[in-house]
Design a protein around this motif. Sequence first.
Motif, PDB file in Angstrom:
ATOM      1  N   MET A   1      39.671  69.526  65.883  1.00  0.00           N
ATOM      2  CA  MET A   1      40.633  69.682  66.946  1.00  0.00           C
ATOM      3  C   MET A   1      40.568  68.516  67.925  1.00  0.00           C
ATOM      4  O   MET A   1      41.578  68.059  68.409  1.00  0.00           O
ATOM      5  CB  MET A   1      40.382  71.016  67.654  1.00  0.00           C
ATOM      6  CG  MET A   1      41.415  71.371  68.669  1.00  0.00           C
ATOM      7  SD  MET A   1      42.986  71.650  67.856  1.00  0.00           S
ATOM      8  CE  MET A   1      44.013  71.970  69.231  1.00  0.00           C
ATOM      9  N   LYS A   2      39.342  68.022  68.206  1.00  0.00           N
ATOM     10  CA  LYS A   2      39.197  66.914  69.139  1.00  0.00           C
ATOM     11  C   LYS A   2      39.795  65.635  68.572  1.00  0.00           C
ATOM     12  O   LYS A   2      40.373  64.838  69.304  1.00  0.00           O
ATOM     13  CB  LYS A   2      37.734  66.696  69.499  1.00  0.00           C
ATOM     14  CG  LYS A   2      37.160  67.773  70.369  1.00  0.00           C
ATOM     15  CD  LYS A   2      35.732  67.482  70.735  1.00  0.00           C
ATOM     16  CE  LYS A   2      35.168  68.594  71.584  1.00  0.00           C
ATOM     17  NZ  LYS A   2      33.804  68.328  72.008  1.00  0.00           N
ATOM     18  N   VAL A   3      39.655  65.441  67.260  1.00  0.00           N
ATOM     19  CA  VAL A   3      40.218  64.243  66.636  1.00  0.00           C
ATOM     20  C   VAL A   3      41.737  64.291  66.712  1.00  0.00           C
ATOM     21  O   VAL A   3      42.388  63.283  66.991  1.00  0.00           O
ATOM     22  CB  VAL A   3      39.729  64.119  65.175  1.00  0.00           C
ATOM     23  CG1 VAL A   3      40.422  62.974  64.470  1.00  0.00           C
ATOM     24  CG2 VAL A   3      38.234  63.947  65.127  1.00  0.00           C
ATOM     25  N   LEU A   4      42.310  65.456  66.493  1.00  0.00           N
ATOM     26  CA  LEU A   4      43.759  65.610  66.580  1.00  0.00           C
ATOM     27  C   LEU A   4      44.250  65.343  67.994  1.00  0.00           C
ATOM     28  O   LEU A   4      45.230  64.612  68.199  1.00  0.00           O
ATOM     29  CB  LEU A   4      44.158  67.022  66.143  1.00  0.00           C
ATOM     30  CG  LEU A   4      45.648  67.354  66.205  1.00  0.00           C
ATOM     31  CD1 LEU A   4      46.423  66.487  65.229  1.00  0.00           C
ATOM     32  CD2 LEU A   4      45.863  68.823  65.912  1.00  0.00           C
ATOM     33  N   ARG A   5      43.557  65.879  68.976  1.00  0.00           N
ATOM     34  CA  ARG A   5      43.943  65.665  70.371  1.00  0.00           C
ATOM     35  C   ARG A   5      43.829  64.187  70.744  1.00  0.00           C
ATOM     36  O   ARG A   5      44.712  63.632  71.407  1.00  0.00           O
ATOM     37  CB  ARG A   5      43.070  66.520  71.278  1.00  0.00           C
ATOM     38  CG  ARG A   5      43.448  66.415  72.741  1.00  0.00           C
ATOM     39  CD  ARG A   5      42.668  67.361  73.591  1.00  0.00           C
ATOM     40  NE  ARG A   5      41.231  67.118  73.434  1.00  0.00           N
ATOM     41  CZ  ARG A   5      40.304  67.933  73.837  1.00  0.00           C
ATOM     42  NH1 ARG A   5      40.611  69.075  74.397  1.00  0.00           N
ATOM     43  NH2 ARG A   5      39.033  67.641  73.668  1.00  0.00           N
ATOM     44  N   THR A   6      42.777  63.536  70.284  1.00  0.00           N
ATOM     45  CA  THR A   6      42.605  62.112  70.548  1.00  0.00           C
ATOM     46  C   THR A   6      43.726  61.307  69.899  1.00  0.00           C
ATOM     47  O   THR A   6      44.289  60.395  70.516  1.00  0.00           O
ATOM     48  CB  THR A   6      41.242  61.632  70.019  1.00  0.00           C
ATOM     49  OG1 THR A   6      40.218  62.389  70.642  1.00  0.00           O
ATOM     50  CG2 THR A   6      41.036  60.159  70.284  1.00  0.00           C
ATOM     51  N   GLY A   7      44.057  61.654  68.677  1.00  0.00           N
ATOM     52  CA  GLY A   7      45.146  60.964  67.979  1.00  0.00           C
ATOM     53  C   GLY A   7      46.478  61.128  68.676  1.00  0.00           C
ATOM     54  O   GLY A   7      47.249  60.166  68.802  1.00  0.00           O
ATOM     55  N   ILE A   8      46.756  62.332  69.148  1.00  0.00           N
ATOM     56  CA  ILE A   8      48.010  62.588  69.854  1.00  0.00           C
ATOM     57  C   ILE A   8      48.066  61.793  71.152  1.00  0.00           C
ATOM     58  O   ILE A   8      49.098  61.193  71.491  1.00  0.00           O
ATOM     59  CB  ILE A   8      48.197  64.098  70.110  1.00  0.00           C
ATOM     60  CG1 ILE A   8      48.471  64.821  68.790  1.00  0.00           C
ATOM     61  CG2 ILE A   8      49.319  64.352  71.105  1.00  0.00           C
ATOM     62  CD1 ILE A   8      48.467  66.321  68.891  1.00  0.00           C
ATOM     63  N   LEU A   9      46.965  61.740  71.878  1.00  0.00           N
ATOM     64  CA  LEU A   9      46.935  60.969  73.123  1.00  0.00           C
ATOM     65  C   LEU A   9      47.121  59.476  72.863  1.00  0.00           C
ATOM     66  O   LEU A   9      47.836  58.793  73.610  1.00  0.00           O
ATOM     67  CB  LEU A   9      45.630  61.221  73.866  1.00  0.00           C
ATOM     68  CG  LEU A   9      45.498  62.598  74.510  1.00  0.00           C
ATOM     69  CD1 LEU A   9      44.102  62.783  75.073  1.00  0.00           C
ATOM     70  CD2 LEU A   9      46.535  62.798  75.591  1.00  0.00           C
ATOM     71  N   LEU A  10      46.510  58.961  71.798  1.00  0.00           N
ATOM     72  CA  LEU A  10      46.690  57.555  71.468  1.00  0.00           C
ATOM     73  C   LEU A  10      48.128  57.253  71.059  1.00  0.00           C
ATOM     74  O   LEU A  10      48.685  56.211  71.424  1.00  0.00           O
ATOM     75  CB  LEU A  10      45.718  57.143  70.363  1.00  0.00           C
ATOM     76  CG  LEU A  10      44.244  57.086  70.746  1.00  0.00           C
ATOM     77  CD1 LEU A  10      43.384  56.804  69.534  1.00  0.00           C
ATOM     78  CD2 LEU A  10      43.992  56.069  71.828  1.00  0.00           C
ATOM     79  N   ILE A  11      48.754  58.150  70.336  1.00  0.00           N
ATOM     80  CA  ILE A  11      50.153  57.972  69.950  1.00  0.00           C
ATOM     81  C   ILE A  11      51.057  58.011  71.174  1.00  0.00           C
ATOM     82  O   ILE A  11      51.963  57.178  71.320  1.00  0.00           O
ATOM     83  CB  ILE A  11      50.571  59.036  68.911  1.00  0.00           C
ATOM     84  CG1 ILE A  11      49.883  58.753  67.580  1.00  0.00           C
ATOM     85  CG2 ILE A  11      52.076  59.075  68.737  1.00  0.00           C
ATOM     86  CD1 ILE A  11      50.016  59.863  66.569  1.00  0.00           C
TER      87      ILE A  11
END
Length: 71
Positions: A1-11
């Motif tokens: 979940m943290k990786v997904l949240r990080t990816g969304i923030l970077l996008i």
Amino acid sequence: MKVLRTGILLILLSVLLVLVGGAIGGRGGMQIALVIAILMNGVSYFFSDKIALNPAARSRSPASSFRVYTR
């Protein structure tokens, strides 16, 4: 979940940067902003641990920090 949240923030950061680049410089500004976004997000993702941690940080033992370990 943290990786997904990080990816969304970077996008989201990339999209914001490209939109601002497009508003300032048109198509050329968008291309420059895209390159900057890719570099900035790559550095943020791969080197975030080194950026966040202080190089002078030391690990503490229970004997040297009794109050921290007893809470």
